[in-house]
Design a protein around this motif. Structure first.
Motif, PDB file in Angstrom:
ATOM      1  N   ASN A   1      11.342  43.698  65.356  1.00 36.18           N
ATOM      2  CA  ASN A   1      11.660  43.172  66.670  1.00 36.18           C
ATOM      3  C   ASN A   1      13.026  42.484  66.584  1.00 36.18           C
ATOM      4  O   ASN A   1      13.119  41.312  66.259  1.00 36.18           O
ATOM      5  CB  ASN A   1      10.549  42.207  67.098  1.00 36.18           C
ATOM      6  CG  ASN A   1      10.711  41.749  68.511  1.00 36.18           C
ATOM      7  OD1 ASN A   1      11.426  42.350  69.302  1.00 36.18           O
ATOM      8  ND2 ASN A   1      10.055  40.655  68.836  1.00 36.18           N
ATOM      9  N   LEU A   3      16.961  41.791  68.213  1.00 38.67           N
ATOM     10  CA  LEU A   3      17.875  41.773  69.347  1.00 38.67           C
ATOM     11  C   LEU A   3      19.284  41.861  68.795  1.00 38.67           C
ATOM     12  O   LEU A   3      19.711  41.016  67.999  1.00 38.67           O
ATOM     13  CB  LEU A   3      17.712  40.484  70.163  1.00 38.67           C
ATOM     14  CG  LEU A   3      18.739  40.265  71.289  1.00 38.67           C
ATOM     15  CD1 LEU A   3      18.674  41.382  72.327  1.00 38.67           C
ATOM     16  CD2 LEU A   3      18.505  38.903  71.949  1.00 38.67           C
ATOM     17  N   THR A  57      15.782  36.566  76.691  1.00 36.43           N
ATOM     18  CA  THR A  57      15.116  35.452  76.029  1.00 36.43           C
ATOM     19  C   THR A  57      14.128  34.732  76.937  1.00 36.43           C
ATOM     20  O   THR A  57      13.572  33.727  76.543  1.00 36.43           O
ATOM     21  CB  THR A  57      16.155  34.430  75.524  1.00 36.43           C
ATOM     22  OG1 THR A  57      16.870  33.907  76.648  1.00 36.43           O
ATOM     23  CG2 THR A  57      17.111  35.062  74.540  1.00 36.43           C
ATOM     24  N   GLN A  61       9.631  37.724  77.422  1.00 37.28           N
ATOM     25  CA  GLN A  61       9.986  38.359  76.159  1.00 37.28           C
ATOM     26  C   GLN A  61       9.173  37.772  75.006  1.00 37.28           C
ATOM     27  O   GLN A  61       8.927  36.576  74.962  1.00 37.28           O
ATOM     28  CB  GLN A  61      11.471  38.143  75.848  1.00 37.28           C
ATOM     29  CG  GLN A  61      12.419  38.801  76.812  1.00 37.28           C
ATOM     30  CD  GLN A  61      12.429  40.320  76.678  1.00 37.28           C
ATOM     31  OE1 GLN A  61      12.002  40.882  75.685  1.00 37.28           O
ATOM     32  NE2 GLN A  61      12.911  40.982  77.714  1.00 37.28           N
ATOM     33  N   TRP A  64      11.866  37.084  69.134  1.00 35.51           N
ATOM     34  CA  TRP A  64      12.567  38.057  68.312  1.00 35.51           C
ATOM     35  C   TRP A  64      12.467  37.651  66.839  1.00 35.51           C
ATOM     36  O   TRP A  64      12.606  36.476  66.511  1.00 35.51           O
ATOM     37  CB  TRP A  64      14.035  38.125  68.715  1.00 35.51           C
ATOM     38  CG  TRP A  64      14.229  38.574  70.130  1.00 35.51           C
ATOM     39  CD1 TRP A  64      14.412  37.773  71.225  1.00 35.51           C
ATOM     40  CD2 TRP A  64      14.246  39.910  70.606  1.00 35.51           C
ATOM     41  NE1 TRP A  64      14.551  38.533  72.353  1.00 35.51           N
ATOM     42  CE2 TRP A  64      14.448  39.861  72.002  1.00 35.51           C
ATOM     43  CE3 TRP A  64      14.119  41.144  69.994  1.00 35.51           C
ATOM     44  CZ2 TRP A  64      14.530  41.008  72.781  1.00 35.51           C
ATOM     45  CZ3 TRP A  64      14.192  42.294  70.776  1.00 35.51           C
ATOM     46  CH2 TRP A  64      14.402  42.208  72.157  1.00 35.51           C
ATOM     47  N   ILE A  67      17.786  37.957  65.485  1.00 33.42           N
ATOM     48  CA  ILE A  67      18.780  38.065  66.551  1.00 33.42           C
ATOM     49  C   ILE A  67      20.146  38.087  65.880  1.00 33.42           C
ATOM     50  O   ILE A  67      20.546  37.132  65.219  1.00 33.42           O
ATOM     51  CB  ILE A  67      18.699  36.899  67.557  1.00 33.42           C
ATOM     52  CG1 ILE A  67      17.318  36.845  68.213  1.00 33.42           C
ATOM     53  CG2 ILE A  67      19.805  37.047  68.619  1.00 33.42           C
ATOM     54  CD1 ILE A  67      17.120  35.666  69.161  1.00 33.42           C
TER      55      ILE A  67
END
Length: 170
Positions: A1, A3, A57, A61, A64, A67
């Motif tokens: 996961n 970003l 964010t 969501q 994450w 990131i």
């Protein structure tokens, strides 16, 4: 996961998003079209990314795990009047103080969006491409130096890892 957040470097066809997609196959890497709400491209300057970051964010969501973030080339464009930076222009000159304030605001939002044992990685801004007119690479060197006061060893937020893409490109 993961970003992958950035201005031009994280967009389809203009940066390294296509390479990331290829590297991570068969995983699905999705570019969110809501990333470009201002029409000027990639949320515009660092003012724009702070304003549109909730798209990635917000409460809907999941946190994450990683990131990887960058913002910079859209902020070093002296041919555009600085006041346009706040008006949603895709490119604009952003002062040193504004850049640091915007990166701090970006960090504060990303810190809340990363999973409890997740990782934040700041990616230095790449050199000004040779085809770009009206920009000076010394501006990139300066904003990378400013970012280092916030991220990495000996900085305000030493827990943020640094991916020195500038040096890799040079």
């Amino acid at each position: 996961n993961v970003l992958l957040l950035g201005d031009s470097i994280a967009a389809t066809g203009t940066g390294y998003l296509d390479d990331v997609r290829a590297t991570l196959q068969p995983a699905v890497v999705v570019e969110n079209p809501r990333m470009y709400p201002q029409g000027g491209g990639y949320c515009g300057t660092s003012f724009g990314v702070v304003a549109c970051l909730e798209l990635f964010t917000g409460p809907q969501q999941q946190p994450w795990d990683v990131i990887h973030f960058n913002w910079g080339l859209h902020d070093v464009c002296p041919l555009v009047k600085p006041q346009l930076a706040q008006a949603g222009s895709g490119y604009a000159a952003v002062t040193e103080a504004q850049y640091v304030e915007n990166l701090e605001a970006l960090y504060q939002q990303l810190k809340r969006a990363v999973a409890p044992k997740g990782t934040l990685i700041w990616c230095s801004t790449t050199p000004v491409p040779i085809t770009y007119r009206g920009r000076n690479n010394s501006d990139v060197v300066l904003i990378n130096k400013l970012a280092r006061t916030l991220f990495g060893p000996g900085s305000k937020h030493p827990e943020v890892l640094v991916h020195d893409l500038y040096t890799e490109v040079v």
